[in-house]
Design a protein around this motif. Structure first.
Motif, PDB file in Angstrom:
ATOM      1  N   VAL A  53      22.312  31.494  -4.360  1.00  0.00           N
ATOM      2  CA  VAL A  53      22.234  32.908  -3.981  1.00  0.00           C
ATOM      3  C   VAL A  53      23.660  33.427  -3.903  1.00  0.00           C
ATOM      4  O   VAL A  53      24.525  32.810  -3.275  1.00  0.00           O
ATOM      5  CB  VAL A  53      21.536  33.082  -2.608  1.00  0.00           C
ATOM      6  CG1 VAL A  53      21.559  34.544  -2.187  1.00  0.00           C
ATOM      7  CG2 VAL A  53      20.117  32.552  -2.654  1.00  0.00           C
ATOM      8  N   ARG A  54      23.896  34.568  -4.566  1.00  0.00           N
ATOM      9  CA  ARG A  54      25.225  35.165  -4.550  1.00  0.00           C
ATOM     10  C   ARG A  54      25.115  36.639  -4.154  1.00  0.00           C
ATOM     11  O   ARG A  54      24.555  37.439  -4.904  1.00  0.00           O
ATOM     12  CB  ARG A  54      25.861  35.034  -5.930  1.00  0.00           C
ATOM     13  CG  ARG A  54      27.357  35.348  -5.905  1.00  0.00           C
ATOM     14  CD  ARG A  54      27.978  35.169  -7.261  1.00  0.00           C
ATOM     15  NE  ARG A  54      27.816  36.439  -7.965  1.00  0.00           N
ATOM     16  CZ  ARG A  54      27.479  36.567  -9.230  1.00  0.00           C
ATOM     17  NH1 ARG A  54      27.229  35.520  -9.956  1.00  0.00           N
ATOM     18  NH2 ARG A  54      27.372  37.751  -9.774  1.00  0.00           N
ATOM     19  N   PRO A  55      25.636  37.011  -2.974  1.00  0.00           N
ATOM     20  CA  PRO A  55      25.658  38.436  -2.604  1.00  0.00           C
ATOM     21  C   PRO A  55      26.526  39.210  -3.591  1.00  0.00           C
ATOM     22  O   PRO A  55      27.594  38.742  -3.979  1.00  0.00           O
ATOM     23  CB  PRO A  55      26.275  38.440  -1.203  1.00  0.00           C
ATOM     24  CG  PRO A  55      26.080  37.045  -0.692  1.00  0.00           C
ATOM     25  CD  PRO A  55      26.146  36.155  -1.900  1.00  0.00           C
ATOM     26  N   LEU A  56      26.053  40.375  -4.027  1.00  0.00           N
ATOM     27  CA  LEU A  56      26.793  41.152  -5.020  1.00  0.00           C
ATOM     28  C   LEU A  56      27.859  42.042  -4.396  1.00  0.00           C
ATOM     29  O   LEU A  56      28.822  42.409  -5.045  1.00  0.00           O
ATOM     30  CB  LEU A  56      25.830  41.989  -5.860  1.00  0.00           C
ATOM     31  CG  LEU A  56      24.886  41.162  -6.726  1.00  0.00           C
ATOM     32  CD1 LEU A  56      23.934  42.066  -7.483  1.00  0.00           C
ATOM     33  CD2 LEU A  56      25.664  40.298  -7.699  1.00  0.00           C
ATOM     34  N   ASP A  57      27.684  42.422  -3.144  1.00  0.00           N
ATOM     35  CA  ASP A  57      28.726  43.168  -2.449  1.00  0.00           C
ATOM     36  C   ASP A  57      28.651  42.834  -0.963  1.00  0.00           C
ATOM     37  O   ASP A  57      27.709  42.224  -0.502  1.00  0.00           O
ATOM     38  CB  ASP A  57      28.647  44.673  -2.700  1.00  0.00           C
ATOM     39  CG  ASP A  57      27.234  45.226  -2.625  1.00  0.00           C
ATOM     40  OD1 ASP A  57      26.367  44.562  -2.057  1.00  0.00           O
ATOM     41  OD2 ASP A  57      27.008  46.331  -3.138  1.00  0.00           O
ATOM     42  N   GLY A  58      29.662  43.221  -0.232  1.00  0.00           N
ATOM     43  CA  GLY A  58      29.798  42.770   1.146  1.00  0.00           C
ATOM     44  C   GLY A  58      29.191  43.660   2.211  1.00  0.00           C
ATOM     45  O   GLY A  58      29.372  43.388   3.382  1.00  0.00           O
ATOM     46  N   GLY A  59      28.486  44.728   1.846  1.00  0.00           N
ATOM     47  CA  GLY A  59      27.922  45.616   2.853  1.00  0.00           C
ATOM     48  C   GLY A  59      26.799  44.964   3.644  1.00  0.00           C
ATOM     49  O   GLY A  59      26.287  43.912   3.273  1.00  0.00           O
ATOM     50  N   GLU A  60      26.419  45.601   4.759  1.00  0.00           N
ATOM     51  CA  GLU A  60      25.310  45.089   5.572  1.00  0.00           C
ATOM     52  C   GLU A  60      24.015  45.049   4.772  1.00  0.00           C
ATOM     53  O   GLU A  60      23.241  44.117   4.863  1.00  0.00           O
ATOM     54  CB  GLU A  60      25.105  45.958   6.813  1.00  0.00           C
ATOM     55  CG  GLU A  60      26.048  45.669   7.933  1.00  0.00           C
ATOM     56  CD  GLU A  60      25.665  46.424   9.187  1.00  0.00           C
ATOM     57  OE1 GLU A  60      24.685  47.198   9.176  1.00  0.00           O
ATOM     58  OE2 GLU A  60      26.346  46.231  10.192  1.00  0.00           O
ATOM     59  N   VAL A  61      23.752  46.112   4.026  1.00  0.00           N
ATOM     60  CA  VAL A  61      22.570  46.167   3.170  1.00  0.00           C
ATOM     61  C   VAL A  61      23.084  46.201   1.733  1.00  0.00           C
ATOM     62  O   VAL A  61      23.860  47.075   1.372  1.00  0.00           O
ATOM     63  CB  VAL A  61      21.723  47.420   3.460  1.00  0.00           C
ATOM     64  CG1 VAL A  61      20.533  47.484   2.529  1.00  0.00           C
ATOM     65  CG2 VAL A  61      21.267  47.418   4.911  1.00  0.00           C
ATOM     66  N   ALA A  62      22.674  45.222   0.955  1.00  0.00           N
ATOM     67  CA  ALA A  62      23.225  45.086  -0.395  1.00  0.00           C
ATOM     68  C   ALA A  62      22.171  44.486  -1.312  1.00  0.00           C
ATOM     69  O   ALA A  62      20.975  44.600  -1.058  1.00  0.00           O
ATOM     70  CB  ALA A  62      24.476  44.209  -0.342  1.00  0.00           C
ATOM     71  N   ALA A  92      20.099  41.918   3.312  1.00  0.00           N
ATOM     72  CA  ALA A  92      20.881  42.551   4.365  1.00  0.00           C
ATOM     73  C   ALA A  92      21.256  41.519   5.402  1.00  0.00           C
ATOM     74  O   ALA A  92      20.576  40.501   5.555  1.00  0.00           O
ATOM     75  CB  ALA A  92      20.088  43.691   5.015  1.00  0.00           C
ATOM     76  N   THR A  93      22.346  41.794   6.111  1.00  0.00           N
ATOM     77  CA  THR A  93      22.725  40.914   7.200  1.00  0.00           C
ATOM     78  C   THR A  93      21.767  41.135   8.356  1.00  0.00           C
ATOM     79  O   THR A  93      21.184  42.219   8.503  1.00  0.00           O
ATOM     80  CB  THR A  93      24.165  41.185   7.663  1.00  0.00           C
ATOM     81  OG1 THR A  93      24.267  42.553   8.055  1.00  0.00           O
ATOM     82  CG2 THR A  93      25.155  40.875   6.571  1.00  0.00           C
ATOM     83  N   GLN A  94      21.590  40.111   9.176  1.00  0.00           N
ATOM     84  CA  GLN A  94      20.679  40.217  10.312  1.00  0.00           C
ATOM     85  C   GLN A  94      21.147  41.334  11.238  1.00  0.00           C
ATOM     86  O   GLN A  94      22.328  41.475  11.514  1.00  0.00           O
ATOM     87  CB  GLN A  94      20.639  38.892  11.060  1.00  0.00           C
ATOM     88  CG  GLN A  94      19.480  38.767  11.993  1.00  0.00           C
ATOM     89  CD  GLN A  94      19.347  37.338  12.490  1.00  0.00           C
ATOM     90  OE1 GLN A  94      20.302  36.585  12.533  1.00  0.00           O
ATOM     91  NE2 GLN A  94      18.147  36.986  12.871  1.00  0.00           N
ATOM     92  N   GLY A  95      20.214  42.172  11.673  1.00  0.00           N
ATOM     93  CA  GLY A  95      20.527  43.277  12.553  1.00  0.00           C
ATOM     94  C   GLY A  95      20.943  44.551  11.843  1.00  0.00           C
ATOM     95  O   GLY A  95      21.295  45.532  12.483  1.00  0.00           O
ATOM     96  N   ALA A  96      20.913  44.574  10.526  1.00  0.00           N
ATOM     97  CA  ALA A  96      21.268  45.790   9.786  1.00  0.00           C
ATOM     98  C   ALA A  96      20.267  46.892  10.101  1.00  0.00           C
ATOM     99  O   ALA A  96      19.111  46.627  10.416  1.00  0.00           O
ATOM    100  CB  ALA A  96      21.292  45.505   8.287  1.00  0.00           C
ATOM    101  N   ASP A  97      20.692  48.142  10.008  1.00  0.00           N
ATOM    102  CA  ASP A  97      19.864  49.283  10.388  1.00  0.00           C
ATOM    103  C   ASP A  97      18.862  49.720   9.338  1.00  0.00           C
ATOM    104  O   ASP A  97      18.256  50.763   9.473  1.00  0.00           O
ATOM    105  CB  ASP A  97      20.752  50.491  10.720  1.00  0.00           C
ATOM    106  CG  ASP A  97      21.457  50.303  12.049  1.00  0.00           C
ATOM    107  OD1 ASP A  97      20.953  49.527  12.886  1.00  0.00           O
ATOM    108  OD2 ASP A  97      22.506  50.935  12.237  1.00  0.00           O
TER     109      ASP A  97
END
Length: 136
Positions: A53-62, A92-97
């Motif tokens: 798994v590779r996140p494409l960008d570093g935002g909370e929701v991506a 998304a990271t845990q706790g993202a809005d």
């Protein structure tokens, strides 16, 4: 004579209440129904081993690029066992809005730790829904 109109009024009130409660129950059922209808409309459903798994960008929701190897196709003919699977999954990271966002996102940390996934794909090959899947 006044007893009859009161009885009729009581009957009408209970009918109105039961109709209102039925509408409320139907609304509650409809909340999760859109997601299950989308899954039912999927032309391809594949269960696969998650390789990377590779996140494409570093935002909370991506978005995360998920690489895998097909275990089985539960629906459709797009995938065969051991075939390569590549998807873009909303994460998304845990706790993202954005928990109510559409499409539904997957917890990024859980996605990275996951060993298996199930993807629901539309006729264009696009992702409709994704879930982590435990084969054990």
């Amino acid at each position: 004579m006044t007893a009859r109109p009161r009885a009729m009024t009581g009957l009408l009130c209970s009918l109105a209440l039961s109709v209102g409660m039925a509408d409320a129950a139907r609304a509650d059922i409809g909340l999760g129904q859109g997601d299950s209808l989308a899954r039912a409309a999927a032309t391809d459903v594949v269960v696969f081993n998650v390789v990377r798994v590779r996140p494409l960008d570093g935002g909370e929701v991506a978005s995360c690029r998920v690489f895998g190897r097909a275990i089985r196709a539960e629906r459709g003919k797009r995938f065969r066992p051991r075939q390569s699977v590549r998807l873009i999954v909303p994460c998304a990271t845990q706790g993202a809005d954005a928990s109510d966002a559409t499409p539904k996102w997957v917890d990024r940390e859980a996605l990275v730790r996951s060993a298996h996934g199930r993807a629901f794909l539309g006729s264009d090959g696009g992702l409709i829904a994704y879930e982590l899947y435990d084969l054990n």
